[in-house]
Structures are given as structure tokens and as C-alpha cells.
Design an enzyme around this catalytic site. Structure first.
Site, mmCIF file in Angstrom:
data_model
loop_
_atom_site.group_PDB
_atom_site.id
_atom_site.type_symbol
_atom_site.label_atom_id
_atom_site.label_comp_id
_atom_site.label_asym_id
_atom_site.label_seq_id
_atom_site.Cartn_x
_atom_site.Cartn_y
_atom_site.Cartn_z
ATOM 1 N N THR A 103 37.568 30.513 -2.146
ATOM 2 C CA THR A 103 36.909 31.737 -1.681
ATOM 3 C C THR A 103 36.144 32.381 -2.832
ATOM 4 O O THR A 103 36.630 32.443 -3.956
ATOM 5 C CB THR A 103 37.945 32.729 -1.122
ATOM 6 O OG1 THR A 103 38.609 32.125 -0.008
ATOM 7 C CG2 THR A 103 37.275 34.014 -0.654
ATOM 8 N N LEU A 148 42.045 36.021 -4.557
ATOM 9 C CA LEU A 148 41.187 35.230 -3.684
ATOM 10 C C LEU A 148 41.565 33.776 -3.945
ATOM 11 O O LEU A 148 41.738 33.384 -5.102
ATOM 12 C CB LEU A 148 39.702 35.443 -4.016
ATOM 13 C CG LEU A 148 39.113 36.831 -3.756
ATOM 14 C CD1 LEU A 148 37.657 36.865 -4.206
ATOM 15 C CD2 LEU A 148 39.217 37.207 -2.286
ATOM 16 N N ASP A 149 41.706 32.974 -2.897
ATOM 17 C CA ASP A 149 42.098 31.589 -3.141
ATOM 18 C C ASP A 149 40.974 30.832 -3.848
ATOM 19 O O ASP A 149 39.845 31.318 -3.976
ATOM 20 C CB ASP A 149 42.542 30.894 -1.852
ATOM 21 C CG ASP A 149 41.428 30.743 -0.832
ATOM 22 O OD1 ASP A 149 40.336 30.288 -1.210
ATOM 23 O OD2 ASP A 149 41.651 31.062 0.349
ATOM 24 N N LYS A 150 41.288 29.651 -4.306
ATOM 25 C CA LYS A 150 40.385 28.885 -5.167
ATOM 26 C C LYS A 150 39.013 28.653 -4.540
ATOM 27 O O LYS A 150 37.986 28.683 -5.225
ATOM 28 C CB LYS A 150 41.040 27.539 -5.510
ATOM 29 C CG LYS A 150 40.259 26.699 -6.500
ATOM 30 C CD LYS A 150 40.991 25.395 -6.784
ATOM 31 C CE LYS A 150 40.188 24.499 -7.715
ATOM 32 N NZ LYS A 150 40.859 23.193 -7.937
#
Length: 251
Positions: free
Chosen positions: A109, A105-107
Site C-alpha cells: 500500500t 500501511l502494508d508493504k
């Protein structure tokens, strides 16, 4: 009686020594022996239950497999380490064993992410053949229009190809924001954010709330819980079902 053999690169990945793609490097830099014989080829087959496997003279034993479901907060990166010293998702669980995040999951999210040392399960959940459904909750500015909704449901053209059709429904609409849930059947990098950008949908918040049969439920941000053996088996089963569905096989 026929013995169950396994490639050494797969075995090392499954017990958390390194990824399969890095085994060749490990075999050059360190000494791996099987029953006293040095191994230099990643494809060498072994019998894990019987063979004496050592790395730099240390006997390798399969670790106890553990599975954590984590509710990742904003600002946490989904990697094992970071050259900039940023806090990563492995800091949210006990450091009893070396664990790896399953996917990313990106930073910015938040939401559900798995951590485990089970290489087989990780492969099931990240290999293109086995994509399990993932459900995300989006908070957007304003309301989604019909063209944007149709684009998500029919596939959005991105620079690396058109996305697979996704399921989307509106949870609620307010005066200035809307809450939407979307189900993805694939896993492109930063897919939802890029889809929103492509159709000019202003995304304010993004949270993953479900992965296959697993849900985030009432788990608070930054907290974790262990998966039961039943949940692990259901997760593997959902991956197999997803692969047969992708191949057009009825199950």
C-alpha cells in the site's frame, strides 16, 4: 501550587525511549533513577519539568518534537526495524532523532503515513477511542456492483467482526478499471484489502490520500515534508472530535 505529574511509563514513551508496554522490561534490564532514587514500577509518577530523570546515569531530556508526513512507496515496510533487512519507512526521513510511524500501511500500500517522536499524538491517532477518518483511493478491476457498494456502506463481515459503515464513491469508471475513494472511521488490520476479498472485489492498487485534515496533495512517492504546528493542532483536534462522535456526543 499543584505540580503536573505524569506516569514514568507514559513519559518514557512520549520522549521516544520505548513503548509503554515495554517500560517494565526496560526497568528490569536498565537503571532508571528519579532524583537519585531507582525506579522499578511503571506507574511511578514524576514531575517532568522538575525531576532529574536518568537512564543508566544519562540525563533524559524531552527531545524536540518533529512531525513528518511521508508518501510511502510500494515495497517499504511501516516498522522501525526489520529482521530481514527490508527497507523501512524511517529511511525516508532525516535521521536526526528516533521516530516512529503512526499506525501502519502494508508493504504493497502506498500513500500518507506520519512519522513522529510525539507519543501523545501517536496515542491520539492509534487508540481505538480516537479513530480519525482515513481516506483511501482504490483502483479495481472492472466495475463495482450495487451489492458490493452496499456492503461497504453498511459494513462487511470479517473474521474479527463486522466493519463500521464506510463512505464510498466512484471517482471514475473506465473500460477495464475503476477508481474509487473510501473513507474509514476505524482501523482494523489490512481492513480494505480484507473487505475487498470478502465481497470479491478485485483490488489492483491501494493508496491512502488523507488522514484527518491532512492530505497527500502533490507530494511525490518517497518524499516527505514537515507538519506545521497548526497542522499538528488540527490533527489532535480531529482526533478529539472523532472520539466524541464515537461516543454519540454532539460538538
Amino acid at each position: 501550587m499543584e505540580q503536573n505529574t505524569e506516569r514514568i511509563d507514559k513519559y518514557l514513551a512520549n520522549i521516544g525511549i520505548c513503548s509503554r508496554r515495554n517500560v517494565e522490561i526496560l526497568l528490569r534490564k536498565q537503571t532508571l533513577t528519579v532524583n537519585g532514587k531507582r525506579i522499578t514500577e511503571p506507574g511511578t509518577r514524576i514531575v517532568p519539568e522538575k525531576d532529574d530523570i536518568r537512564l543508566d546515569s544519562t540525563k533524559l531530556l524531552p527531545p524536540k518534537l518533529v512531525y513528518y508526513l511521508v508518501n510511502k512507496p510500494k515495497g517499504i515496510i511501516s516498522t522501525v526495524s526489520d529482521e530481514h533487512g527490508r527497507k523501512n519507512v524511517t529511511s525516508l526521513v532525516p535521521k536526526t532523532q528516533r521516530l516512529y510511524p503512526v499506525g501502519r500501511l502494508d508493504k504493497e500500500t502506498t500513500g500518507l503515513i506520519l512519522l513522529t517522536n510525539d507519543g501523545e499524538l501517536t496515542n491520539f491517532l492509534t487508540h481505538p477511542r480516537y479513530h480519525v477518518d482515513k481516506v483511501y483511493r482504490l483502483t479495481i478491476k472492472g466495475k463495482i456492483n450495487k451489492n458490493q457498494l452496499n456492503a461497504f456502506q453498511n459494513g462487511v463481515q470479517l473474521h474479527d467482526g463486522k466493519t463500521a459503515p464506510s463512505e464510498m464513491h466512484i471517482v471514475n469508471e473506465r473500460r477495464t478499471t475503476s477508481l474509487i475513494e473510501i473513507t474509514l472511521h476505524e482501523g482494523k488490520n489490512r481492513q480494505i484489502r480484507r473487505m475487498c476479498e470478502a465481497v470479491r472485489l478485485p483490488l489492483l492498487e491501494l493508496t491512502r490520500i488523507k488522514l484527518g485534515p491532512l492530505t497527500i496533495n502533490n507530494l511525490k512517492e518517497g518524499k516527505h515534508r514537515k507538519l506545521s504546528q497548526k497542522e499538528v493542532q488540527e490533527l489532535k483536534k480531529s482526533a478529539i472530535v472523532a472520539s466524541t462522535r464515537k461516543e454519540g456526543i454532539m460538538v
